[in-house]
Design an enzyme around this catalytic site. Sequence first.
Site, PDB file in Angstrom:
ATOM      1  N   VAL A 106       0.855  -1.203   0.000  1.00 23.97           N
ATOM      2  CA  VAL A 106       0.000   0.000   0.000  1.00 23.97           C
ATOM      3  C   VAL A 106       0.886   1.246   0.000  1.00 23.97           C
ATOM      4  O   VAL A 106       0.578   2.240   0.662  1.00 23.97           O
ATOM      5  CB  VAL A 106      -0.966   0.045   1.205  1.00 23.97           C
ATOM      6  N   ALA A 107       2.022   1.181  -0.724  1.00 20.08           N
ATOM      7  CA  ALA A 107       2.921   2.332  -0.803  1.00 20.08           C
ATOM      8  C   ALA A 107       3.181   2.908   0.591  1.00 20.08           C
ATOM      9  O   ALA A 107       3.451   2.162   1.532  1.00 20.08           O
ATOM     10  CB  ALA A 107       2.354   3.380  -1.774  1.00 20.08           C
ATOM     11  N   CYS A 108       3.066   4.220   0.738  1.00 20.39           N
ATOM     12  CA  CYS A 108       3.440   4.872   2.010  1.00 20.39           C
ATOM     13  C   CYS A 108       2.513   4.522   3.164  1.00 20.39           C
ATOM     14  O   CYS A 108       2.829   4.801   4.323  1.00 20.39           O
ATOM     15  CB  CYS A 108       3.487   6.389   1.820  1.00 20.39           C
ATOM     16  N   SER A 109       1.355   3.957   2.877  1.00 20.70           N
ATOM     17  CA  SER A 109       0.454   3.578   3.972  1.00 20.70           C
ATOM     18  C   SER A 109       0.496   2.076   4.254  1.00 20.70           C
ATOM     19  O   SER A 109      -0.387   1.538   4.938  1.00 20.70           O
ATOM     20  CB  SER A 109      -0.977   4.028   3.668  1.00 20.70           C
ATOM     21  N   SER A 142       6.513   3.574   3.901  1.00 19.18           N
ATOM     22  CA  SER A 142       5.550   3.369   5.004  1.00 19.18           C
ATOM     23  C   SER A 142       6.195   3.349   6.381  1.00 19.18           C
ATOM     24  O   SER A 142       5.502   3.411   7.398  1.00 19.18           O
ATOM     25  CB  SER A 142       4.792   2.065   4.790  1.00 19.18           C
TER      26      SER A 142
END
Length: 372
Positions: free
Chosen positions: A153-156, A333
């Site tokens: 979820v990429a950066c999250s 993340s």
Amino acid sequence: MGIVISGASVWTPAHRVTNEELVESYNAWADKYNAEHDGEIASGKLQPKPPSSVEFIEKASGIKSRYAYVKDGILDVDRMRPRIPRRRDEDLSHQAEMSLAAARPALAAARKDASEIDMVIVSCAYTERAYPALAIEVQNALGIRGFGFDMLVACSAATFAMQRAYDALAAGSANGVLVINPELTSPQINYCDRDSHFIFGDVATAVVMEREETATAPHRYRVLGTKAQTQYSNNIRSNFGYLARVEGGDPFDELRLFHQNGRSVFKEVCPLAAAHLESHVQSLGLDVPSIKRWWLHQANINMNNLIVRKLLGRDATRSEAPTVLDTYANTASAGSLIAFAQCHEDLASGDYGVICSFGAGYSIGSLVLQKI
Ligand SMILES: CC(C)(COP(=O)(O)OP(=O)(O)OC[C@H]1O[C@@H](n2cnc3c(N)ncnc32)[C@H](O)[C@@H]1OP(=O)(O)O)[C@@H](O)C(=O)NCCC(=O)NCCS
């Protein structure tokens, strides 16, 4: 029934890369490129590569240095990417190695051994292969029974994985969860792009989550609520994927690497994140001033300052919103979890804190915590 974070840790790679080193190698590469293409540049067919600057990087981002899993190759003007040798199928993979280095101290902090964990989530911006899941490799290396899976979820990735852990613990489908974020970002950085060559660093973080009745660690944080939000945007994108082999064209072209429309990201994500945080805190019957600590995503100091000003109506102190991006840069993340792992022990029982991520997707994730 309470769900807690009972252990957190950070694994920091041994190799530091400063802004000065990156700018020197980028500028040498740009000079070489411009000399090699002087004819096309003179005729207007190509634009010259402009120089980068240490002052710009620090002012525009707050980043002073970052860590690299492998430094060799990054500063080499004839390569401009790390040299990370391919490992044999029989050997521990790179991101599993990073994961174990973060997971073991997180388990120790939570006073847990492998027999008390039954779910492993490896969640990050990129995984080095499609399958078998890195989480299952880590599970095997630690001798954990149960199950594991990977999430992107990429950066999250970290906050969304912690929400998955919370839900599994609440539902009773897991009793002890290890969430690991082996952020190996350096292979996806375009070190030949002055707009983004400085943004990312490598790191791994891990947390242990469990139900309150099994937790014995000295520092425990009850999760009062989790909130995830996504809104589609092309402004931060990486097109690297398994279709590279069949699509035709250059499998290494720059659109395969991280690229962004940084100005739009700044303008769009800051208000989204501030509104998300305010509504999450309020939905739990709390108000913004009652939050003692904001462990925010670490992409850019100006973004964090703006978000905090929107929330508090003033600047935050370093204690209220700890900054780690000056030394770690943007670690996808892992950023808010580095801040959490390094700056939580001083909180008193009853204090409230919020972990929050925001980035590509767009994706925003938050957990509101109360120290036990
Ligand atoms: C990426 C970011 C730091 C760039 O800062 P910015 O102030 O928006 O900078 P711009 O890209 O508009 O560039 C401003 C000027 O500096 C120049 N510049 C860009 N990179 C430079 C560099 N490395 N060195 C020197 N100058 C640079 C630009 O060419 C531009 O020059 P111009 O005004 O003559 O056109 C900023 O947009 C940002 O923080 N965005 C948030 C997105 C983010 O962090 N995403 C990460 C993933 S979550």
